[in-house]
Design a protein around this motif. Sequence first.
Motif, short mmCIF file in Angstrom:
data_model
loop_
_atom_site.label_atom_id
_atom_site.label_comp_id
_atom_site.label_asym_id
_atom_site.label_seq_id
_atom_site.Cartn_x
_atom_site.Cartn_y
_atom_site.Cartn_z
N LEU A 1 -16.59 -28.10 65.38
CA LEU A 1 -17.93 -28.29 65.94
C LEU A 1 -17.88 -28.20 67.47
CD1 LEU A 1 -20.69 -30.65 64.81
CD2 LEU A 1 -19.96 -30.82 67.20
N LEU A 2 -18.83 -27.45 68.04
CA LEU A 2 -18.99 -27.38 69.49
C LEU A 2 -20.07 -28.36 69.91
CD1 LEU A 2 -18.59 -26.16 72.33
CD2 LEU A 2 -20.30 -24.44 71.70
N SER A 3 -19.69 -29.35 70.73
CA SER A 3 -20.65 -30.28 71.32
C SER A 3 -20.74 -29.98 72.81
CB SER A 3 -20.22 -31.73 71.09
OG SER A 3 -21.24 -32.63 71.50
N VAL A 4 -21.91 -29.59 73.27
CA VAL A 4 -22.10 -29.20 74.67
C VAL A 4 -22.43 -30.44 75.49
CG1 VAL A 4 -23.44 -27.81 76.30
CG2 VAL A 4 -22.90 -26.91 74.01
N ASN A 5 -21.62 -30.69 76.52
CA ASN A 5 -21.85 -31.81 77.42
C ASN A 5 -22.87 -31.41 78.48
OD1 ASN A 5 -21.59 -33.74 79.59
ND2 ASN A 5 -19.65 -34.40 78.68
N LEU A 6 -23.96 -32.15 78.58
CA LEU A 6 -25.08 -31.81 79.46
C LEU A 6 -25.04 -32.52 80.81
CD1 LEU A 6 -27.97 -31.85 76.83
CD2 LEU A 6 -26.84 -29.84 77.82
N ILE B 1 -33.29 -31.35 81.41
CA ILE B 1 -32.21 -31.56 80.45
C ILE B 1 -32.65 -31.30 79.01
CG2 ILE B 1 -32.51 -34.04 80.04
CD1 ILE B 1 -29.42 -34.24 80.45
N ALA B 2 -33.92 -31.57 78.71
CA ALA B 2 -34.42 -31.31 77.36
C ALA B 2 -34.50 -29.80 77.10
CB ALA B 2 -35.79 -31.95 77.17
N MET C 1 -25.13 -44.04 87.47
CA MET C 1 -26.17 -43.06 87.13
C MET C 1 -26.09 -41.82 88.01
SD MET C 1 -29.43 -45.28 85.84
CE MET C 1 -29.83 -46.05 87.39
N ARG C 2 -24.87 -41.36 88.25
CA ARG C 2 -24.67 -40.19 89.12
C ARG C 2 -25.12 -38.90 88.44
NH1 ARG C 2 -18.08 -39.84 88.62
NH2 ARG C 2 -18.21 -42.09 88.42
N HIS C 3 -25.25 -38.92 87.11
CA HIS C 3 -25.74 -37.73 86.42
C HIS C 3 -26.70 -38.12 85.30
CE1 HIS C 3 -22.09 -38.86 84.29
NE2 HIS C 3 -21.32 -38.29 85.18
N VAL C 4 -26.29 -38.15 84.05
CA VAL C 4 -27.20 -38.50 82.96
C VAL C 4 -27.65 -39.95 83.10
CG1 VAL C 4 -27.29 -38.91 80.47
CG2 VAL C 4 -26.34 -36.78 81.34
N THR C 5 -28.94 -40.18 82.95
CA THR C 5 -29.52 -41.52 83.09
C THR C 5 -29.85 -42.09 81.71
OG1 THR C 5 -31.81 -40.73 83.15
CG2 THR C 5 -30.59 -40.76 85.25
#
Length: 247
Positions: free
Chosen positions: A3-8, A25-26, A48-52
Amino acid sequence: MTLLSVNLNKIAVLRNSRGGTEPDIATAANCCIDAGCGGLTVHPRPDMRHVTPDDVRTLAGLLRGRVEYNIEGNPFAGARGAYPGLFELAREVRPTQVTLVPDSDGQITSDHGFDLTTDIDMLRPVVAAFRDLGCRVSVFVDAGGEGFEAAKAIGIDRIELYTGPYAKAFHDGDARRELKVFSDTATRAQRAGLAVNAGHDLSQANLGTFKSAIPGLAEVSIGHALICEALYQGLGNTVRAYLDILS
């Protein structure tokens, strides 16, 4: 198939560097799903430097019933400001998988895993709490580690191999020794009943070689290289290129 899980995370880094909502991001998540990825990963941190936390919640509603949702983080980093803590986020959104990572504010990126021989007692109640939420539990570890039988005994479902050393060796021109260490580690973990994930610095250049060396590789989580490559190739095209490698 792996499975490929893409990190956003890098989508959020770019957005946060300017403020506002772009890139969204959506929208990025939908693009990856439309291209065929099997999961999406986020790694919220207390600073919270990236994903919140709001990103985590937004994606939960977007992904449910479509692809797997993997939330990474340090379970021992307490609540801070708008960050409620990894457990509270998981309680709110009930991701498919929680990946436990011993990161800190001082790290630019994750650079080591838990030691399952010395950290097992500390992890025991944490793993039980996440499993009570219905989450699959994966633990970020270094290749060459031990303690897989003990990990299985406390309810850990998977390990995620920190692949930074492999990626560096591949870049330097000879990854044979690192590949053997990773392959041996994966085999021992699988014999103990754990599934094996992998992530960090994997790219289109080095992924195929790594996958060939790790039979039964369950999942790869790829963010930085994939987003960098997408700047030139397009996000959907890049996701499809990774899926071609994994198939």
